[in-house]
Design a protein around this motif. Structure first.
Motif, short mmCIF file in Angstrom:
data_model
loop_
_atom_site.label_atom_id
_atom_site.label_comp_id
_atom_site.label_asym_id
_atom_site.label_seq_id
_atom_site.Cartn_x
_atom_site.Cartn_y
_atom_site.Cartn_z
N VAL A 151 -16.24 130.89 -8.88
CA VAL A 151 -16.49 132.29 -8.56
C VAL A 151 -17.99 132.57 -8.38
CG1 VAL A 151 -16.23 134.67 -9.34
CG2 VAL A 151 -14.37 133.05 -9.66
N ILE A 152 -18.81 132.09 -9.29
CA ILE A 152 -20.25 132.36 -9.21
C ILE A 152 -20.85 131.74 -7.95
CG2 ILE A 152 -22.49 131.93 -10.31
CD1 ILE A 152 -20.98 132.12 -13.02
N LYS A 174 -19.59 133.66 -4.88
CA LYS A 174 -20.26 134.94 -4.68
C LYS A 174 -21.61 134.75 -4.02
CE LYS A 174 -18.01 137.68 -8.20
NZ LYS A 174 -18.10 138.54 -9.36
N ARG A 175 -22.35 133.74 -4.43
CA ARG A 175 -23.68 133.50 -3.83
C ARG A 175 -23.57 133.12 -2.36
NH1 ARG A 175 -26.07 130.12 -8.88
NH2 ARG A 175 -26.53 131.90 -10.20
N ALA A 235 -20.99 133.61 -0.34
CA ALA A 235 -20.39 134.72 0.41
C ALA A 235 -21.42 135.80 0.69
CB ALA A 235 -19.20 135.29 -0.35
N SER A 236 -22.25 136.08 -0.29
CA SER A 236 -23.29 137.09 -0.12
C SER A 236 -24.29 136.69 0.96
CB SER A 236 -24.01 137.32 -1.45
OG SER A 236 -25.03 138.26 -1.29
N GLU A 287 -12.37 130.37 -2.28
CA GLU A 287 -12.96 131.43 -3.12
C GLU A 287 -14.09 132.14 -2.37
OE1 GLU A 287 -12.77 133.82 -6.26
OE2 GLU A 287 -11.48 132.07 -6.09
N GLU A 309 -14.37 136.18 -1.63
CA GLU A 309 -15.56 136.97 -1.99
C GLU A 309 -16.16 137.63 -0.76
OE1 GLU A 309 -16.61 137.80 -4.98
OE2 GLU A 309 -15.02 136.62 -5.90
N TYR A 310 -16.18 136.94 0.36
CA TYR A 310 -16.69 137.51 1.61
C TYR A 310 -15.85 138.72 2.01
CZ TYR A 310 -18.27 137.96 6.42
OH TYR A 310 -18.78 138.45 7.59
N LYS A 367 -14.14 140.65 0.08
CA LYS A 367 -14.45 141.75 -0.84
C LYS A 367 -15.72 142.47 -0.41
CE LYS A 367 -12.40 139.79 -5.02
NZ LYS A 367 -12.71 139.22 -6.35
N LEU A 368 -16.75 141.71 -0.06
CA LEU A 368 -18.02 142.31 0.38
C LEU A 368 -17.82 143.13 1.65
CD1 LEU A 368 -20.44 139.28 -0.17
CD2 LEU A 368 -20.48 141.45 -1.42
#
Length: 181
Positions: free
Chosen positions: A4-5, A8-9, A11-12, A91, A95-96, A98-99
């Motif tokens: 997840v961590i 998130k990086r 994807a951001s 994952e 996350e992408y 979600k953003l």
């Protein structure tokens, strides 16, 4: 292992580049395609994760498998392979999404039912929760036959449990309290 961590990086970073190039939706669709392809072809995933397959060969596999995706997505996939983060792709895609949804004001709602929803039921749930939440919603469906009927709807940390199973359990608790009291 949870990615997840890491997801998130990555994807951001991808979202920022896609947003700067006004390709958020296209890159999101590309990631969805990649995720679906990987889910359907475990042998492809095995090749990508194998330490015996050379880095350049992995890049070539991805390039030939995903010819129709945006160049941003291709470059991103190369970075993922170079960083040996192939296992985090699903994952990262979540996350992408979600953003992108947050930026558009779309809220993901997880709807669990005893059987698959038909189009009318899906539209009804979407409309109802859009009104309740005051936002556009996107439904992710799950089936859990133990519910017997009704729906369980999860919105972030909130849970709306309208399942028959839950109603029966509450009724049983009420009967127990009545007998005790």
């Amino acid at each position: 292992m949870s990615y997840v961590i890491v997801a998130k990086r990555y994807a951001s970073a991808l979202y920022q580049v896609a947003n700067e190039n006004r390709l958020v939706d296209q890159v999101g669709a590309d990631l969805q395609l990649v995720s679906e392809t990987l889910a359907k072809t475990p042998e492809f995933v095995t090749l990508l994760q194998s330490p015996k397959v050379a880095l350049e060969e992995k890049k070539e596999l991805i390039s030939s498998a995903f010819t129709q995706v945006q160049s941003i997505t291709k470059n991103f996939l190369s970075v993922i392979v170079e960083g040996r983060r192939e296992e985090a792709l699903a994952e990262i895609s979540k996350e992408y999404t979600k953003l992108a949804d947050d930026a558009k004001g779309v809220l993901e709602v997880v709807v669990t039912s005893a059987s698959s929803l038909d189009d009318a039921e899906r539209d009804g749930v979407t409309d109802a929760f859009s009104k309740i939440l005051g936002r556009q919603v996107r439904i992710q469906e799950k089936v859990d036959k133990s519910l017997l009927g009704g729906l369980v709807v999860q919105v972030g940390d909130r849970l709306y449990d309208g399942s028959v199973k839950n109603k029966l359990e509450r009724f049983q608790d009420t009967l127990k309290e009545t007998r005790v009291g």
